[in-house]
Design a protein around this motif. Structure first.
Motif, PDB file in Angstrom:
ATOM      1  N   ILE A   1      17.746 -36.079  -8.747  1.00  0.00           N
ATOM      2  CA  ILE A   1      18.639 -37.002  -9.454  1.00  0.00           C
ATOM      3  C   ILE A   1      17.906 -38.311  -9.729  1.00  0.00           C
ATOM      4  CG2 ILE A   1      20.775 -38.364  -9.285  1.00  0.00           C
ATOM      5  CD1 ILE A   1      21.891 -36.119  -7.529  1.00  0.00           C
ATOM      6  N   ALA A   2      17.961 -38.757 -10.977  1.00  0.00           N
ATOM      7  CA  ALA A   2      17.506 -40.099 -11.318  1.00  0.00           C
ATOM      8  C   ALA A   2      18.661 -41.037 -11.009  1.00  0.00           C
ATOM      9  CB  ALA A   2      17.111 -40.178 -12.793  1.00  0.00           C
ATOM     10  N   VAL A   3      18.527 -41.808  -9.945  1.00  0.00           N
ATOM     11  CA  VAL A   3      19.624 -42.647  -9.474  1.00  0.00           C
ATOM     12  C   VAL A   3      19.767 -43.854 -10.392  1.00  0.00           C
ATOM     13  CG1 VAL A   3      20.546 -43.951  -7.529  1.00  0.00           C
ATOM     14  CG2 VAL A   3      19.179 -41.898  -7.100  1.00  0.00           C
ATOM     15  N   LYS A   4      20.993 -44.104 -10.820  1.00  0.00           N
ATOM     16  CA  LYS A   4      21.276 -45.252 -11.698  1.00  0.00           C
ATOM     17  C   LYS A   4      22.090 -46.336 -11.000  1.00  0.00           C
ATOM     18  CE  LYS A   4      19.728 -45.136 -15.070  1.00  0.00           C
ATOM     19  NZ  LYS A   4      18.303 -45.410 -15.389  1.00  0.00           N
ATOM     20  N   ALA A   5      22.805 -45.974  -9.953  1.00  0.00           N
ATOM     21  CA  ALA A   5      23.568 -46.956  -9.181  1.00  0.00           C
ATOM     22  C   ALA A   5      23.733 -46.437  -7.759  1.00  0.00           C
ATOM     23  CB  ALA A   5      24.936 -47.211  -9.803  1.00  0.00           C
ATOM     24  N   SER A   6      23.659 -47.340  -6.787  1.00  0.00           N
ATOM     25  CA  SER A   6      23.807 -46.946  -5.381  1.00  0.00           C
ATOM     26  C   SER A   6      24.352 -48.145  -4.606  1.00  0.00           C
ATOM     27  CB  SER A   6      22.461 -46.499  -4.811  1.00  0.00           C
ATOM     28  OG  SER A   6      22.605 -46.022  -3.488  1.00  0.00           O
ATOM     29  N   CYS A   7      25.386 -47.925  -3.813  1.00  0.00           N
ATOM     30  CA  CYS A   7      26.109 -49.022  -3.161  1.00  0.00           C
ATOM     31  C   CYS A   7      25.669 -49.239  -1.717  1.00  0.00           C
ATOM     32  CB  CYS A   7      27.606 -48.730  -3.153  1.00  0.00           C
ATOM     33  SG  CYS A   7      28.328 -48.422  -4.764  1.00  0.00           S
ATOM     34  N   ILE A   8      25.849 -50.465  -1.262  1.00  0.00           N
ATOM     35  CA  ILE A   8      25.736 -50.783   0.157  1.00  0.00           C
ATOM     36  C   ILE A   8      27.119 -50.637   0.786  1.00  0.00           C
ATOM     37  CG2 ILE A   8      25.202 -52.565   1.862  1.00  0.00           C
ATOM     38  CD1 ILE A   8      23.246 -53.770  -0.093  1.00  0.00           C
ATOM     39  N   CYS A   9      27.145 -50.046   1.969  1.00  0.00           N
ATOM     40  CA  CYS A   9      28.391 -49.817   2.701  1.00  0.00           C
ATOM     41  C   CYS A   9      28.307 -50.552   4.035  1.00  0.00           C
ATOM     42  CB  CYS A   9      28.589 -48.319   2.910  1.00  0.00           C
ATOM     43  SG  CYS A   9      30.019 -47.881   3.936  1.00  0.00           S
ATOM     44  N   ARG A  10      29.460 -50.919   4.591  1.00  0.00           N
ATOM     45  CA  ARG A  10      29.464 -51.610   5.880  1.00  0.00           C
ATOM     46  C   ARG A  10      28.789 -50.775   6.956  1.00  0.00           C
ATOM     47  NH1 ARG A  10      28.992 -56.466   7.062  1.00  0.00           N
ATOM     48  NH2 ARG A  10      30.102 -56.747   5.095  1.00  0.00           N
ATOM     49  N   SER A  11      28.880 -49.452   6.897  1.00  0.00           N
ATOM     50  CA  SER A  11      28.222 -48.624   7.904  1.00  0.00           C
ATOM     51  C   SER A  11      26.702 -48.736   7.834  1.00  0.00           C
ATOM     52  CB  SER A  11      28.655 -47.158   7.765  1.00  0.00           C
ATOM     53  OG  SER A  11      28.308 -46.646   6.494  1.00  0.00           O
ATOM     54  N   ASP A  12      26.152 -49.129   6.668  1.00  0.00           N
ATOM     55  CA  ASP A  12      24.708 -49.349   6.560  1.00  0.00           C
ATOM     56  C   ASP A  12      24.252 -50.479   7.473  1.00  0.00           C
ATOM     57  OD1 ASP A  12      24.234 -47.383   4.595  1.00  0.00           O
ATOM     58  OD2 ASP A  12      24.838 -48.764   2.997  1.00  0.00           O
ATOM     59  N   MET A  13      25.165 -51.382   7.823  1.00  0.00           N
ATOM     60  CA  MET A  13      24.795 -52.503   8.679  1.00  0.00           C
ATOM     61  C   MET A  13      24.361 -52.038  10.061  1.00  0.00           C
ATOM     62  SD  MET A  13      24.963 -55.270   6.878  1.00  0.00           S
ATOM     63  CE  MET A  13      24.321 -54.224   5.572  1.00  0.00           C
ATOM     64  N   SER A  14      24.827 -50.849  10.473  1.00  0.00           N
ATOM     65  CA  SER A  14      24.372 -50.325  11.768  1.00  0.00           C
ATOM     66  C   SER A  14      22.876 -50.027  11.730  1.00  0.00           C
ATOM     67  CB  SER A  14      25.176 -49.075  12.151  1.00  0.00           C
ATOM     68  OG  SER A  14      24.900 -47.990  11.268  1.00  0.00           O
ATOM     69  N   LEU A  15      22.381 -49.521  10.605  1.00  0.00           N
ATOM     70  CA  LEU A  15      20.945 -49.330  10.440  1.00  0.00           C
ATOM     71  C   LEU A  15      20.226 -50.671  10.301  1.00  0.00           C
ATOM     72  CD1 LEU A  15      20.909 -46.379   7.873  1.00  0.00           C
ATOM     73  CD2 LEU A  15      20.261 -46.242  10.282  1.00  0.00           C
ATOM     74  N   TYR A  16      20.849 -51.575   9.567  1.00  0.00           N
ATOM     75  CA  TYR A  16      20.281 -52.905   9.327  1.00  0.00           C
ATOM     76  C   TYR A  16      20.007 -53.622  10.654  1.00  0.00           C
ATOM     77  CZ  TYR A  16      20.191 -57.633   7.131  1.00  0.00           C
ATOM     78  OH  TYR A  16      19.859 -58.890   6.690  1.00  0.00           O
ATOM     79  N   TYR A  17      20.929 -53.465  11.612  1.00  0.00           N
ATOM     80  CA  TYR A  17      20.752 -54.094  12.923  1.00  0.00           C
ATOM     81  C   TYR A  17      19.935 -53.227  13.882  1.00  0.00           C
ATOM     82  CZ  TYR A  17      23.979 -57.896  11.912  1.00  0.00           C
ATOM     83  OH  TYR A  17      24.566 -59.012  11.379  1.00  0.00           O
ATOM     84  N   GLY A  18      19.847 -51.923  13.597  1.00  0.00           N
ATOM     85  CA  GLY A  18      19.054 -51.054  14.454  1.00  0.00           C
ATOM     86  C   GLY A  18      19.847 -50.260  15.466  1.00  0.00           C
ATOM     87  N   ASN A  19      21.192 -50.256  15.335  1.00  0.00           N
ATOM     88  CA  ASN A  19      22.034 -49.458  16.245  1.00  0.00           C
ATOM     89  C   ASN A  19      22.844 -48.477  15.413  1.00  0.00           C
ATOM     90  OD1 ASN A  19      23.595 -51.388  15.021  1.00  0.00           O
ATOM     91  ND2 ASN A  19      24.814 -51.889  16.818  1.00  0.00           N
ATOM     92  N   ALA A  20      22.182 -47.454  14.912  1.00  0.00           N
ATOM     93  CA  ALA A  20      22.747 -46.549  13.919  1.00  0.00           C
ATOM     94  C   ALA A  20      24.099 -45.994  14.342  1.00  0.00           C
ATOM     95  CB  ALA A  20      21.780 -45.405  13.649  1.00  0.00           C
ATOM     96  N   LEU A  21      25.042 -46.022  13.394  1.00  0.00           N
ATOM     97  CA  LEU A  21      26.396 -45.540  13.629  1.00  0.00           C
ATOM     98  C   LEU A  21      26.392 -44.068  14.027  1.00  0.00           C
ATOM     99  CD1 LEU A  21      29.434 -46.289  13.392  1.00  0.00           C
ATOM    100  CD2 LEU A  21      29.319 -45.513  11.031  1.00  0.00           C
ATOM    101  N   LEU A  22      25.587 -43.273  13.344  1.00  0.00           N
ATOM    102  CA  LEU A  22      25.439 -41.864  13.703  1.00  0.00           C
ATOM    103  C   LEU A  22      24.394 -41.783  14.814  1.00  0.00           C
ATOM    104  CD1 LEU A  22      25.444 -40.220  10.162  1.00  0.00           C
ATOM    105  CD2 LEU A  22      27.338 -40.465  11.754  1.00  0.00           C
ATOM    106  N   GLY A  23      24.787 -41.200  15.937  1.00  0.00           N
ATOM    107  CA  GLY A  23      23.961 -41.260  17.138  1.00  0.00           C
ATOM    108  C   GLY A  23      22.553 -40.723  16.994  1.00  0.00           C
ATOM    109  N   ASP A  24      22.367 -39.709  16.136  1.00  0.00           N
ATOM    110  CA  ASP A  24      21.038 -39.115  16.014  1.00  0.00           C
ATOM    111  C   ASP A  24      20.228 -39.713  14.866  1.00  0.00           C
ATOM    112  OD1 ASP A  24      22.703 -38.081  14.096  1.00  0.00           O
ATOM    113  OD2 ASP A  24      21.999 -36.012  14.270  1.00  0.00           O
ATOM    114  N   ALA A  25      20.734 -40.774  14.246  1.00  0.00           N
ATOM    115  CA  ALA A  25      20.012 -41.413  13.142  1.00  0.00           C
ATOM    116  C   ALA A  25      18.982 -42.385  13.703  1.00  0.00           C
ATOM    117  CB  ALA A  25      20.981 -42.151  12.224  1.00  0.00           C
ATOM    118  N   GLU A  26      17.777 -42.332  13.166  1.00  0.00           N
ATOM    119  CA  GLU A  26      16.687 -43.201  13.608  1.00  0.00           C
ATOM    120  C   GLU A  26      16.449 -44.265  12.548  1.00  0.00           C
ATOM    121  OE1 GLU A  26      11.888 -42.898  14.337  1.00  0.00           O
ATOM    122  OE2 GLU A  26      13.119 -41.096  14.594  1.00  0.00           O
TER     123      GLU A  26
END
Length: 340
Positions: free
Chosen positions: A29-54
Motif C-alpha cells: 500500500i502506498a500510504v497517503k494518510a496515517s493517524c497518531i493515536c493515544r495508544s501510540d504514546m505507550s510506545l513513545y514513552y517506552g511502556n508499550a500498551l501491548l505487553g509483547d510489543a518492543e
C-alpha cells in the motif's frame, strides 16, 4: 522510503528504508494518510500498551489509508489503484475469531504499529484480507480516521443500541471521544461530553454535543440529572481510562442503563452493589471493531455526510514526526495525521 519509529523515552526516529515487497496473499500500500493515536504514546514513552510489543522495533502507526501499489501472488479481490484503509489486526485467518472477522481476538494476532510494521511510512505491506475498501467520496485523511477512532466508537454505540431516544455521556474528548460524538449524533442520540480541558469541551460543542461539562466540577452530577430530566443517562462511554471517569459513568446512568469502557486502564475499583446490581445496568468492554462492520461504518459516514476531517486539527509530513508526537503528547491537537 521514510518510516517512523518510537524507541521510547519520547524519542522519535525517521529512517530511510527500502519499500517492503508483498508476499503471498499480501499487497503493498502506498500510504497517503496515517493517524497518531493515544495508544501510540505507550510506545513513545517506552511502556508499550501491548505487553509483547518492543518499542522501536517496528514502524509505528495503526490507522493508515492509501491505495494498492503492488499485488503479491495469490491476491484475487484487489487490483492496483484500489483505495483502502487497513484493519489493524493481523490474525491467523483460520481460528474461530478470524472466521468471524474479529481478527483482534485471534490468539496469535499481531497489531500493525506495535508487533508488526505499521503505517507511518510511505509504503506498508498487509494481507489482502486486512484491506478495507473506502468509498470514492471519502478522502484518505477521513479514511484513516474512520478505522480505529471512528470505527471503534461506532461499534461501541451499536453495542449500546443508541437511537433517537438515547441520552449518552462520553468521558474523554480526545480523538476517540470526539469521534463518539459524531457517531452517536448520527444515530440520533443526545450527547453530553465530559472533559476537564475547556478547549476540548468547546470543540465537543462544535462537533454537535448537546452539552459539555467539566467532570471535576462539584455540581456535575446535578447537571447530568437536569439534562436527563432527573432520570440519569441511558448510556455512557468512557474513553479516558481514568478510574474517576469510569466511576462517574457508572453513577450517571439510570437503572437498566448501559456503559461501555473503551479507554485502557490496568485497574479500577468500583462499587458493584450500588453501581451495577441494584441499578441492573450492563457494563461492557468495547475494543476496536470487527472487519465485517466496516461496510456499515463507511455507509454511515457517506449517507449522513459526517465530516471526519474536522477531527484532523493538525497534519504533518513524516519528517515532522518529532513535532507531531510532541504536540499530540501535550494534548495540543485533536487527531494528528501524517499526510504523504
Amino acid at each position: 522510503m521514510k518510516a517512523v519509529y518510537l524507541p521510547g523515552n519520547k524519542e522519535v526516529v525517521v529512517r530511510e528504508l527500502d519499500p517492503p515487497r508483498p508476499g503471498y496473499g499480501e499487497v503493498q500500500i502506498a500510504v497517503k494518510a496515517s493517524c497518531i493515536c493515544r495508544s501510540d504514546m505507550s510506545l513513545y514513552y517506552g511502556n508499550a500498551l501491548l505487553g509483547d510489543a518492543e518499542p522501536g522495533r517496528f514502524v509505528c502507526g495503526h490507522e493508515p489509508a492509501g491505495f494498492v501499489e503492488e499485488l503479491g501472488p495469490g491476491v484475487s479481490t484487489l487490483k492496483v489503484g484500489d483505495r483502502v484503509a487497513v484493519h489493524l489486526a493481523l490474525g491467523c485467518g483460520t481460528c474461530p475469531a478470524c472466521r468471524r472477522g474479529i481478527f483482534h481476538l485471534c490468539p496469535t494476532w499481531k497489531c500493525i504499529g506495535f508487533t508488526a510494521h505499521g503505517g507511518n511510512a510511505n509504503y506498508m505491506v498487509v494481507p489482502e484480507r486486512n484491506c478495507l475498501r473506502i468509498p470514492d467520496a471519502m478522502s484518505f485523511v477521513a479514511a484513516a480516521i474512520s478505522t480505529d477512532a471512528f470505527g471503534t466508537l461506532y461499534s461501541a454505540c451499536k453495542k449500546l443500541e443508541l437511537s433517537g431516544a438515547s441520552t449518552l455521556g462520553i468521558w474523554g474528548m480526545g480523538p476517540m471521544g470526539s469521534s463518539g460524538i459524531l457517531a452517536a449524533k448520527a444515530l440520533g442520540a443526545r450527547v453530553v461530553a465530559f472533559d476537564p480541558i475547556a478547549e476540548r469541551r468547546e470543540f465537543a460543542l462544535k462537533l454537535g454535543a448537546d452539552l459539555a461539562l467539566d467532570p471535576t466540577a462539584v455540581d456535575v452530577l446535578d447537571s447530568i440529572k437536569e439534562f436527563s430530566h432527573g432520570d440519569g443517562l441511558s448510556a455512557a462511554i468512557d474513553c479516558s481510562g481514568n478510574p474517576g471517569a469510569q466511576n462517574m459513568a457508572l453513577d450517571a446512568v439510570r437503572p437498566f442503563g448501559k456503559v461501555a469502557f473503551i479507554g485502557e486502564s490496568k485497574e479500577t475499583t468500583i462499587r458493584p452493589s450500588e453501581q451495577l446490581i441494584r441499578k441492573q445496568i450492563t457494563l461492557m468492554g468495547s475494543w476496536y471493531f470487527g472487519i465485517a462492520e466496516y461496510a456499515e461504518i463507511a455507509e454511515l459516514l457517506i449517507s449522513k455526510k459526517i465530516d471526519l476531517e474536522q477531527l484532523a486539527t493538525h497534519t504533518f509530513s513524516l519528517d515532522e514526526a518529532p513535532l507531531a508526537f510532541s504536540l499530540f503528547d501535550q494534548r495540543k491537537t485533536e487527531k494528528a495525521v501524517f499526510v504523504m
